[in-house]
Design a protein around this motif. Structure first.
Motif, PDB file in Angstrom:
ATOM      1  N   MET A   1      42.831  33.000  46.199  1.00  0.00           N
ATOM      2  CA  MET A   1      43.084  34.646  46.069  1.00  0.00           C
ATOM      3  C   MET A   1      41.863  35.045  46.316  1.00  0.00           C
ATOM      4  SD  MET A   1      45.934  35.754  42.867  1.00  0.00           S
ATOM      5  CE  MET A   1      46.739  34.090  42.816  1.00  0.00           C
ATOM      6  N   ASN A   2      42.209  36.477  46.965  1.00  0.00           N
ATOM      7  CA  ASN A   2      41.074  37.071  47.377  1.00  0.00           C
ATOM      8  C   ASN A   2      41.620  38.637  46.264  1.00  0.00           C
ATOM      9  OD1 ASN A   2      42.864  39.608  48.323  1.00  0.00           O
ATOM     10  ND2 ASN A   2      42.352  38.597  50.481  1.00  0.00           N
ATOM     11  N   SER A   3      40.716  39.412  45.936  1.00  0.00           N
ATOM     12  CA  SER A   3      40.296  40.307  45.423  1.00  0.00           C
ATOM     13  C   SER A   3      41.749  41.307  45.222  1.00  0.00           C
ATOM     14  CB  SER A   3      39.135  41.310  44.697  1.00  0.00           C
ATOM     15  OG  SER A   3      39.156  41.603  46.408  1.00  0.00           O
ATOM     16  N   PHE A   4      41.946  41.782  46.857  1.00  0.00           N
ATOM     17  CA  PHE A   4      43.359  42.449  47.268  1.00  0.00           C
ATOM     18  C   PHE A   4      44.330  42.133  46.446  1.00  0.00           C
ATOM     19  CE2 PHE A   4      40.201  43.921  50.423  1.00  0.00           C
ATOM     20  CZ  PHE A   4      39.464  45.270  49.918  1.00  0.00           C
ATOM     21  N   GLN A   5      44.553  40.968  45.988  1.00  0.00           N
ATOM     22  CA  GLN A   5      45.875  40.000  46.315  1.00  0.00           C
ATOM     23  C   GLN A   5      45.963  39.723  44.463  1.00  0.00           C
ATOM     24  OE1 GLN A   5      44.435  36.563  48.200  1.00  0.00           O
ATOM     25  NE2 GLN A   5      46.845  36.121  49.444  1.00  0.00           N
ATOM     26  N   ILE A   6      44.955  39.987  44.271  1.00  0.00           N
ATOM     27  CA  ILE A   6      44.953  39.351  42.423  1.00  0.00           C
ATOM     28  C   ILE A   6      45.468  41.093  41.697  1.00  0.00           C
ATOM     29  CG2 ILE A   6      42.949  40.204  40.113  1.00  0.00           C
ATOM     30  CD1 ILE A   6      41.647  37.503  41.282  1.00  0.00           C
ATOM     31  N   ALA A   7      44.500  42.883  42.491  1.00  0.00           N
ATOM     32  CA  ALA A   7      44.862  44.084  42.268  1.00  0.00           C
ATOM     33  C   ALA A   7      46.276  43.527  42.158  1.00  0.00           C
ATOM     34  CB  ALA A   7      43.443  44.628  43.417  1.00  0.00           C
ATOM     35  N   GLY A   8      47.023  43.895  44.015  1.00  0.00           N
ATOM     36  CA  GLY A   8      48.141  43.909  43.983  1.00  0.00           C
ATOM     37  C   GLY A   8      49.162  43.634  42.309  1.00  0.00           C
ATOM     38  N   PRO A  23      45.071  33.815  37.521  1.00  0.00           N
ATOM     39  CA  PRO A  23      43.754  32.978  37.308  1.00  0.00           C
ATOM     40  C   PRO A  23      43.186  33.200  38.004  1.00  0.00           C
ATOM     41  CG  PRO A  23      45.738  31.963  38.404  1.00  0.00           C
ATOM     42  CD  PRO A  23      46.309  32.849  38.187  1.00  0.00           C
ATOM     43  N   MET A  24      41.131  33.172  37.376  1.00  0.00           N
ATOM     44  CA  MET A  24      40.650  34.172  38.213  1.00  0.00           C
ATOM     45  C   MET A  24      39.837  32.140  39.652  1.00  0.00           C
ATOM     46  SD  MET A  24      39.122  36.989  38.033  1.00  0.00           S
ATOM     47  CE  MET A  24      37.110  36.373  37.806  1.00  0.00           C
ATOM     48  N   ASP A  25      40.450  30.678  39.595  1.00  0.00           N
ATOM     49  CA  ASP A  25      40.363  30.375  39.714  1.00  0.00           C
ATOM     50  C   ASP A  25      41.356  29.884  41.037  1.00  0.00           C
ATOM     51  OD1 ASP A  25      42.150  29.407  38.598  1.00  0.00           O
ATOM     52  OD2 ASP A  25      41.208  27.303  38.117  1.00  0.00           O
ATOM     53  N   HIS A  59      38.270  46.744  42.029  1.00  0.00           N
ATOM     54  CA  HIS A  59      36.875  47.155  41.767  1.00  0.00           C
ATOM     55  C   HIS A  59      36.502  46.791  40.510  1.00  0.00           C
ATOM     56  CE1 HIS A  59      36.104  49.576  45.212  1.00  0.00           C
ATOM     57  NE2 HIS A  59      37.087  49.751  45.082  1.00  0.00           N
ATOM     58  N   TRP A  60      37.229  46.412  39.664  1.00  0.00           N
ATOM     59  CA  TRP A  60      37.580  46.296  38.146  1.00  0.00           C
ATOM     60  C   TRP A  60      37.051  44.566  38.336  1.00  0.00           C
ATOM     61  CZ3 TRP A  60      41.230  42.979  35.686  1.00  0.00           C
ATOM     62  CH2 TRP A  60      40.679  42.345  33.870  1.00  0.00           C
ATOM     63  N   ALA A  61      38.135  43.907  38.642  1.00  0.00           N
ATOM     64  CA  ALA A  61      38.371  42.075  39.358  1.00  0.00           C
ATOM     65  C   ALA A  61      37.486  41.668  39.697  1.00  0.00           C
ATOM     66  CB  ALA A  61      39.147  41.692  39.898  1.00  0.00           C
ATOM     67  N   ASP A  62      36.932  42.660  41.294  1.00  0.00           N
ATOM     68  CA  ASP A  62      35.579  42.390  41.753  1.00  0.00           C
ATOM     69  C   ASP A  62      34.198  41.945  40.394  1.00  0.00           C
ATOM     70  OD1 ASP A  62      36.596  41.681  43.987  1.00  0.00           O
ATOM     71  OD2 ASP A  62      35.831  43.515  44.666  1.00  0.00           O
ATOM     72  N   SER A  63      33.842  43.127  39.997  1.00  0.00           N
ATOM     73  CA  SER A  63      32.788  42.665  38.841  1.00  0.00           C
ATOM     74  C   SER A  63      33.195  42.016  37.847  1.00  0.00           C
ATOM     75  CB  SER A  63      32.499  44.529  37.958  1.00  0.00           C
ATOM     76  OG  SER A  63      33.889  44.565  37.129  1.00  0.00           O
ATOM     77  N   VAL A  64      34.478  41.458  37.362  1.00  0.00           N
ATOM     78  CA  VAL A  64      34.258  40.942  36.353  1.00  0.00           C
ATOM     79  C   VAL A  64      33.298  39.279  36.949  1.00  0.00           C
ATOM     80  CG1 VAL A  64      36.354  39.190  35.107  1.00  0.00           C
ATOM     81  CG2 VAL A  64      36.167  41.862  34.900  1.00  0.00           C
ATOM     82  N   ARG A  65      34.361  38.631  38.194  1.00  0.00           N
ATOM     83  CA  ARG A  65      33.957  37.574  39.017  1.00  0.00           C
ATOM     84  C   ARG A  65      32.444  37.705  39.422  1.00  0.00           C
ATOM     85  NH1 ARG A  65      37.520  35.542  43.209  1.00  0.00           N
ATOM     86  NH2 ARG A  65      39.264  36.373  42.995  1.00  0.00           N
ATOM     87  N   LEU A  66      31.683  38.758  38.840  1.00  0.00           N
ATOM     88  CA  LEU A  66      29.828  38.874  39.973  1.00  0.00           C
ATOM     89  C   LEU A  66      29.706  38.673  38.125  1.00  0.00           C
ATOM     90  CD1 LEU A  66      30.037  41.452  42.211  1.00  0.00           C
ATOM     91  CD2 LEU A  66      30.024  38.353  42.127  1.00  0.00           C
ATOM     92  N   SER A  67      30.685  39.152  37.274  1.00  0.00           N
ATOM     93  CA  SER A  67      29.401  39.131  35.555  1.00  0.00           C
ATOM     94  C   SER A  67      29.843  38.259  34.744  1.00  0.00           C
ATOM     95  CB  SER A  67      30.045  40.232  35.344  1.00  0.00           C
ATOM     96  OG  SER A  67      31.026  40.883  35.168  1.00  0.00           O
ATOM     97  N   LEU A  70      31.641  32.788  31.566  1.00  0.00           N
ATOM     98  CA  LEU A  70      33.123  31.842  31.579  1.00  0.00           C
ATOM     99  C   LEU A  70      33.309  30.530  32.188  1.00  0.00           C
ATOM    100  CD1 LEU A  70      34.752  34.388  29.007  1.00  0.00           C
ATOM    101  CD2 LEU A  70      33.405  32.595  28.259  1.00  0.00           C
ATOM    102  N   ALA A  71      33.968  29.572  32.331  1.00  0.00           N
ATOM    103  CA  ALA A  71      34.354  28.377  33.005  1.00  0.00           C
ATOM    104  C   ALA A  71      35.258  29.432  33.337  1.00  0.00           C
ATOM    105  CB  ALA A  71      35.028  27.554  32.039  1.00  0.00           C
ATOM    106  N   ALA A  72      35.789  29.683  35.077  1.00  0.00           N
ATOM    107  CA  ALA A  72      36.490  30.207  35.854  1.00  0.00           C
ATOM    108  C   ALA A  72      37.764  29.480  35.284  1.00  0.00           C
ATOM    109  CB  ALA A  72      35.782  29.804  37.514  1.00  0.00           C
ATOM    110  N   ASP A  73      37.691  27.949  35.090  1.00  0.00           N
ATOM    111  CA  ASP A  73      39.357  27.456  34.658  1.00  0.00           C
ATOM    112  C   ASP A  73      40.190  27.551  34.153  1.00  0.00           C
ATOM    113  OD1 ASP A  73      37.408  25.694  33.050  1.00  0.00           O
ATOM    114  OD2 ASP A  73      38.182  23.439  33.723  1.00  0.00           O
ATOM    115  N   ARG A  74      38.717  28.184  33.002  1.00  0.00           N
ATOM    116  CA  ARG A  74      40.346  28.677  31.704  1.00  0.00           C
ATOM    117  C   ARG A  74      39.982  30.040  31.662  1.00  0.00           C
ATOM    118  NH1 ARG A  74      37.648  26.308  26.627  1.00  0.00           N
ATOM    119  NH2 ARG A  74      37.998  28.096  26.073  1.00  0.00           N
TER     120      ARG A  74
END
Length: 129
Positions: A1-8, A23-25, A59-67, A70-74
């Motif tokens: 899922m890309n950041s546009f889908q997550i934000a939507g 989910p981030m993963d 933009h917030w979701a993108d920054s979370v992904r980069l920063s 924590l384990a992405a599966d949780r």
């Protein structure tokens, strides 16, 4: 899922359903267990159009992904609407209610969220002696 889908999903979830969890993963949101906030931001919904909210959330979701370390599966991103504010939170999934409450207390969170019941559980205030 890309950041546009997550934000939507986060934007529409907050505005139409009262909230959403993504989910981030790219997997599925578990049906059981407890979500504990890690930290986040809030936006005044009335200040922005839906498209502007979605852009800020992306933009917030993108920054979370980069920063986050924590384990992405949780790790999950959540949104909810409360008294005109959209809250965006990073959440971690725990199976144990007791462990989730203990982690939430250490992090200064007000509540955890039960996935099975769809109910927030308040973190007990420490008893002063």
């Amino acid at each position: 899922m890309n950041s546009f889908q997550i934000a939507g999903r986060l934007t529409r979830g907050a505005l139409t359903d009262g909230g959403a969890t993504v989910p981030m993963d790219g997997g599925e949101v578990p049906g059981i267990g407890y979500m504990v906030g890690v930290g986040g931001i809030k936006l005044l919904a009335a200040q922005f159009s839906e498209a502007q909210l979605e852009e800020r959330i992306r933009h917030w979701a993108d920054s979370v992904r980069l920063s986050t370390g924590l384990a992405a599966d949780r790790l999950y991103l959540g949104s909810w609407l409360d008294e005109g504010l959209i809250y965006l939170d990073i959440s971690e999934h725990y199976q144990s209610e007791a462990l989730a409450l203990a982690v939430a207390e250490v992090r200064g969170e007000k509540a955890i969220y039960s996935l099975a019941t769809g109910v927030s559980i308040d973190v007990a205030a420490p008893v002063s002696v």
